[in-house]
Design a protein around this motif. Structure first.
Motif, mmCIF file in Angstrom:
data_model
loop_
_atom_site.group_PDB
_atom_site.id
_atom_site.type_symbol
_atom_site.label_atom_id
_atom_site.label_comp_id
_atom_site.label_asym_id
_atom_site.label_seq_id
_atom_site.Cartn_x
_atom_site.Cartn_y
_atom_site.Cartn_z
ATOM 1 N N ASN A 1 0.833 -1.200 0.000
ATOM 2 C CA ASN A 1 0.000 0.000 0.000
ATOM 3 C C ASN A 1 0.873 1.258 0.000
ATOM 4 N N PHE A 2 1.956 1.223 0.782
ATOM 5 C CA PHE A 2 2.878 2.363 0.792
ATOM 6 C C PHE A 2 3.526 2.534 -0.572
ATOM 7 N N ALA A 3 3.836 1.405 -1.219
ATOM 8 C CA ALA A 3 4.491 1.480 -2.532
ATOM 9 C C ALA A 3 3.586 2.162 -3.558
ATOM 10 N N ALA A 4 2.277 2.046 -3.359
ATOM 11 C CA ALA A 4 1.342 2.598 -4.346
ATOM 12 C C ALA A 4 0.877 4.012 -3.985
ATOM 13 N N ALA A 5 1.303 4.531 -2.816
ATOM 14 C CA ALA A 5 0.775 5.817 -2.339
ATOM 15 C C ALA A 5 1.836 6.915 -2.390
ATOM 16 N N LYS A 6 1.342 8.156 -2.532
ATOM 17 C CA LYS A 6 2.256 9.300 -2.430
ATOM 18 C C LYS A 6 2.121 9.969 -1.070
ATOM 19 N N THR A 7 0.919 9.857 -0.474
ATOM 20 C CA THR A 7 0.675 10.500 0.823
ATOM 21 C C THR A 7 -0.047 9.524 1.749
ATOM 22 N N PHE A 8 0.102 9.737 3.059
ATOM 23 C CA PHE A 8 -0.582 8.855 4.024
ATOM 24 C C PHE A 8 -0.881 9.589 5.324
ATOM 25 N N LYS A 9 -1.779 8.976 6.093
ATOM 26 C CA LYS A 9 -1.946 9.391 7.484
ATOM 27 C C LYS A 9 -2.299 8.171 8.320
ATOM 28 N N VAL A 10 -2.256 8.331 9.626
ATOM 29 C CA VAL A 10 -2.609 7.233 10.524
ATOM 30 C C VAL A 10 -3.853 7.629 11.314
ATOM 31 N N GLU A 11 -4.785 6.682 11.411
ATOM 32 C CA GLU A 11 -5.975 6.913 12.238
ATOM 33 C C GLU A 11 -6.057 5.790 13.248
ATOM 34 N N SER A 12 -6.233 6.140 14.509
ATOM 35 C CA SER A 12 -6.251 5.095 15.541
ATOM 36 C C SER A 12 -7.570 5.079 16.282
ATOM 37 N N LYS A 13 -7.920 3.876 16.724
ATOM 38 C CA LYS A 13 -9.091 3.699 17.601
ATOM 39 C C LYS A 13 -8.598 2.981 18.836
ATOM 40 N N HIS B 1 -6.155 14.789 2.565
ATOM 41 C CA HIS B 1 -6.551 13.920 1.457
ATOM 42 C C HIS B 1 -5.488 12.867 1.186
ATOM 43 N N PRO B 2 -5.207 12.007 2.153
ATOM 44 C CA PRO B 2 -4.136 11.026 1.941
ATOM 45 C C PRO B 2 -4.566 9.927 0.959
ATOM 46 N N ASP B 3 -3.589 9.405 0.190
ATOM 47 C CA ASP B 3 -3.875 8.241 -0.662
ATOM 48 C C ASP B 3 -4.114 7.016 0.217
ATOM 49 N N LEU B 4 -3.362 6.935 1.282
ATOM 50 C CA LEU B 4 -3.424 5.754 2.159
ATOM 51 C C LEU B 4 -3.714 6.186 3.601
ATOM 52 N N THR B 5 -4.737 5.561 4.184
ATOM 53 C CA THR B 5 -4.956 5.778 5.616
ATOM 54 C C THR B 5 -4.624 4.486 6.342
ATOM 55 N N VAL B 6 -3.634 4.572 7.218
ATOM 56 C CA VAL B 6 -3.258 3.404 8.024
ATOM 57 C C VAL B 6 -4.151 3.402 9.269
ATOM 58 N N HIS B 7 -4.906 2.324 9.406
ATOM 59 C CA HIS B 7 -5.787 2.238 10.577
ATOM 60 C C HIS B 7 -5.147 1.369 11.653
ATOM 61 N N VAL B 8 -5.108 1.915 12.868
ATOM 62 C CA VAL B 8 -4.633 1.142 14.008
ATOM 63 C C VAL B 8 -5.826 0.956 14.942
ATOM 64 N N GLU B 9 -6.172 -0.288 15.206
ATOM 65 C CA GLU B 9 -7.289 -0.535 16.135
ATOM 66 C C GLU B 9 -6.763 -1.254 17.362
ATOM 67 N N THR C 1 -5.020 9.865 19.583
ATOM 68 C CA THR C 1 -4.239 10.882 18.860
ATOM 69 C C THR C 1 -2.744 10.663 19.074
ATOM 70 N N GLU C 2 -2.376 10.360 20.309
ATOM 71 C CA GLU C 2 -0.951 10.118 20.598
ATOM 72 C C GLU C 2 -0.439 8.889 19.847
ATOM 73 N N ILE C 3 -1.264 7.861 19.803
ATOM 74 C CA ILE C 3 -0.870 6.645 19.061
ATOM 75 C C ILE C 3 -0.635 7.001 17.590
ATOM 76 N N SER C 4 -1.610 7.720 16.998
ATOM 77 C CA SER C 4 -1.501 8.078 15.574
ATOM 78 C C SER C 4 -0.238 8.892 15.314
ATOM 79 N N GLN C 5 0.027 9.858 16.192
ATOM 80 C CA GLN C 5 1.196 10.724 15.987
ATOM 81 C C GLN C 5 2.494 9.923 16.043
#
Ligand code: ATP
Ligand code: MG
Length: 389
Positions: free
Chosen positions: A100-112, A146-154, A123-127
């Motif tokens: 997924n990283f190989a195919a993306a130019k931008t990303f962010k992390v979202e955590s639950k 508007h990230p290409d990839l959102t990394v979800h951490v649950e 928020t601290e986990i995501s950062q």
């Protein structure tokens, strides 16, 4: 790497007091369907269903099976982190999401953070995770908007999971949660779609097919059963009742005016379908009719055919264009089978000039030349039941 599916329930979470019953049914449906695919451990906690994929299983097949079970809004295919630590989460994300990283130019992390005992906020986990991943993948920029990839951490009770975001599930309501209905299943494009649409609303299906041997061939019947099998990928097992229809069609041909043939035939279909439906505990009939598509689907024609039965008749394709129906047929994989060129009982004695504005007295007069009750009895007695897995 150990993978799981996280399935989020759809509409059923709205169901108040009935929620438990709905969830139980959903879980039972999923387990029964999954049993054909892999030996997965399936559990539910707080309206999330966990499907643990064994190492030797075909994960794509497990995903495909789950995405055809009605009642789930979204599905996330995730990696299980070996430990519930930030290091483990980062290492897992690095490996699992490398493509997924190989195919993306931008990303962010979202955590639950479902596990409130974990000593950091989401928020601290995501950062923290985001910062480390930015170092590991220097070509992919962080972008919060508007990230290409959102990394979800649950961060859940037992494990932490990492995934690239949910995809839509099949939606709808669990099969059986709204009872059972009888689908008049022809070999065409429309009726399998109609059945699928109503199964999506939580109806268990029982198929009824009218078979005019030898005017229609064994291969035509096999085609209908194949359509039924394709539907079972969505609605689980299903029985198809094959009704012998030849004698009725010959009687109508011999004793009624040609222009009324189709309408009188369709009234027989509805009468017989209702008898069979009631016998098998169905609360409604389903047809693939679409307003104005053919002569027997005008408003007056449907009034005449619907008049012979008391059960509600669901016609989910009624307001759809053929193109819209075909789009669904392709999506549910019935289209290619539907267009196989075998004759259907409806096309056998089709009149050249069918009546599109039938009057009830004329129909009743024509039917008075037939022993309607005896013909219906005979057909119902001759039903052949075929169980599809
Ligand atoms: P389909 O594409 O589903 O065959 P259609 O546009 O060809 O539909 P008709 O042949 O007029 O329409 O049939 C209308 C509906 O009546 C069908 O959608 C189906 O529900 C039912 N029906 C028609 N033929 C049969 C049959 N042989 N057995 C069972 N149901 C039938
Ligand atoms: Mg048809």
């Amino acid at each position: 790497m150990k993978e799981v599916l996280l399935l989020k329930c759809g509409e059923i979470v709205l169901k108040g007091l009935n929620r438990k019953t709905f969830e139980d049914r959903l879980l039972k449906n999923l387990k029964r369907r999954m049993a054909h695919v892999a030996d997965c451990e399936i559990t539910m906690r707080q309206s999330v269903v966990y499907v643990e994929i064994p190492d030797d299983a075909d994960a794509d097949a497990v995903m495909e099976c789950a995405s055809r079970v009605f009642g789930f809004a979204t599905i996330s295919r995730a990696a299980v982190c070996p430990e519930k630590t930030l290091e483990s989460i980062i290492a897992t994300a690095k490996d699992y999401l490398a493509p997924n990283f190989a195919a993306a130019k931008t990303f962010k992390v979202e955590s639950k953070r479902g596990d409130k005992k974990f000593p950091m906020t989401s928020t601290e986990i995501s950062q923290h995770v985001g910062g480390e991943l930015a170092d590991l993948f220097p070509d992919v920029r962080p972008d919060m908007h508007h990230p290409d990839l959102t990394v979800h951490v649950e961060m859940r009770e037992k494990y932490a999971f990492v995934h690239a975001g949910p995809v839509p599930g099949a939606g709808g309501m669990p099969i059986g949660s709204n009872g059972r209905a009888a689908l008049l299943l022809s070999g065409g494009i429309d009726s399998p779609v109609a059945g699928w649409m109503m199964a999506k609303r939580g109806l268990e299906l029982c198929g009824i097919h009218f078979f005019s041997y030898p005017y229609t061939s064994e291969r035509a019947k096999e085609k209908v059963l194949e359509l039924g099998r394709k539907l079972t990928a969505w609605c689980g097992r299903m029985s198809v009742m094959v009704v012998p229809f030849t004698h009725i069609q010959e009687e109508i041909r011999d004793k009624c005016h040609e222009e009324l043939f189709t309408l009188i035939m369709r009234r027989f279909m509805m009468r017989i379908a209702e008898r069979v439906a009631v016998e098998y505990g169905c609360g409604a009939l389903i047809t693939g009719e679409s307003l104005g598509q053919v002569a027997s689907q005008t408003m007056p024609a449907m009034a005449v055919t619907g008049a012979v039965c008391d059960l509600p008749v669901f016609r989910p394709c009624i307001g759809m264009d053929k193109e819209e129906i075909v789009t669904i047929a392709r999506k549910i994989d019935t289209f290619e089978t539907s267009i196989l060129p075998y004759e259907d009982c409806c096309t056998v004695f089709t009149p050249k000039h069918p009546n599109t504005k039938p009057k009830m007295p004329k129909i009743l007069e024509a039917e008075s030349h037939l022993d309607v009750e005896a013909l219906v009895d005979e057909a119902v007695k001759g039903v052949e039941i075929i169980h599809l897995p």
